[in-house]
Design an enzyme around this catalytic site. Structure first.
Site, PDB file in Angstrom:
ATOM      1  N   TYR A 283      10.058  -8.167   2.503  1.00  0.00           N
ATOM      2  CA  TYR A 283       9.467  -7.219   1.552  1.00  0.00           C
ATOM      3  C   TYR A 283       9.629  -5.792   2.066  1.00  0.00           C
ATOM      4  O   TYR A 283      10.047  -4.890   1.324  1.00  0.00           O
ATOM      5  CB  TYR A 283       7.992  -7.565   1.364  1.00  0.00           C
ATOM      6  CG  TYR A 283       7.241  -6.625   0.445  1.00  0.00           C
ATOM      7  CD1 TYR A 283       7.355  -6.736  -0.939  1.00  0.00           C
ATOM      8  CD2 TYR A 283       6.399  -5.634   0.964  1.00  0.00           C
ATOM      9  CE1 TYR A 283       6.662  -5.885  -1.783  1.00  0.00           C
ATOM     10  CE2 TYR A 283       5.712  -4.784   0.120  1.00  0.00           C
ATOM     11  CZ  TYR A 283       5.838  -4.910  -1.248  1.00  0.00           C
ATOM     12  OH  TYR A 283       5.154  -4.057  -2.073  1.00  0.00           O
TER      13      TYR A 283
ATOM     14  N   GLY B   7       1.075  -1.633 -11.888  1.00  0.00           N
ATOM     15  CA  GLY B   7       1.857  -1.328 -13.083  1.00  0.00           C
ATOM     16  C   GLY B   7       0.995  -1.198 -14.324  1.00  0.00           C
ATOM     17  O   GLY B   7       1.195  -0.290 -15.144  1.00  0.00           O
TER      18      GLY B   7
END
Length: 249
Positions: A151, A20
């Site tokens: 996940y 990110g």
């Protein structure tokens, strides 16, 4: 400022570290004004100090709908629109089936699925015509890794959501794609093991990658820039793997 994202407004969730942060840095370098989110204020302060006045930091937990409302209220007030929405925030823990807890399940689905779905929903009124929505996926959606069942399930879920949202893209006027990294050297990945095990851990991961190494966050960010820019103007509903071939063979 010049660049392929000059005068664009971008939002990057989970933009204070790892992939990110690399995406936010790339977007700023290409001329965008970038709103970055994180749950940790200290990390956000560091991002602003690092990337400068083109970044607006908003503390936000994407799994909390009130936080999402506050995020997009800030974007509306300060920018009025969103041209690029990178729904990147997420995470997970390694746990075999017999050890998975309800808390782990709920937390992982809250950040990785709930945060993506309601992040896009609440951003819709601000998306400009032709906006690019980028959802961070994972090779685990198609190639399971031991201990990452939950996940991987979240990443398979968001891939399917993006397929559905693609059907709405004509009426809504935006593009939406999935960016799926393979093993990438990030704080989140290396944090899965003790410090003295990290080198061996990365070497082991590299043996499963046809290119013979793990990826770097900047390499994932370069692909995000492609999806954010007009260079990908006819790319919609796709899943772009940036994995060195890990999930391809």
């Amino acid at each position: 400022m010049s660049g392929v994202l000059a005068d664009k407004v971008a939002v990057v969730t989970g933009g204070s570290s790892g992939i990110g942060l690399a995406i936010a840095r790339k977007f700023v370098a290409e001329g965008a004004r970038v709103f970055v989110t994180s749950r940790k204020q200290a990390q956000l302060d560091a991002v602003v100090a690092d990337l400068g006045p083109s970044v607006v930091a908003v503390r936000s937990d994407v799994g909390d709908l009130a936080d999402l409302d506050a995020l997009f209220a800030a974007v509306r007030e300060q920018a009025g629109r969103i041209d690029v929405l990178a729904l990147n925030a997420g995470g997970g823990v390694v746990a075999p089936l017999e050890e998975i807890t309800e808390e782990q399940f709920d937390t992982t689905f809250a950040s990785n699925v709930k945060g993506v779905l309601f992040g896009l929903q609440k951003a819709l009124p601000l998306l400009s015509r032709g906006a690019s929505v980028i959802v961070t996926g994972s090779t685990t959606s198609v190639k399971p890794d031991p201990g990452l069942e939950v996940y991987g399930a979240t990443k398979a879920a968001v891939r399917n959501l993006v397929r559905s949202w693609t059907l709405a893209s004509k009426a809504r006027g935006f593009r939406v794609n999935v960016l799926s990294p393979g093993p990438t050297e990030t704080p989140g990945l290396v944090g899965l093991v003790e410090d003295d095990q990290r080198s061996a851990f990365l070497d082991q991961l590299a043996t499963g990658v046809p290119l013979g190494r793990v990826g770097a966050p900047d390499e994932i960010a370069a692909a995000a820039l492609f999806l954010a820019s007009d260079a990908s103007s006819f790319v919609n509903g796709a899943e772009l793997f940036v994995d060195g071939g890990y999930a391809q063979v």
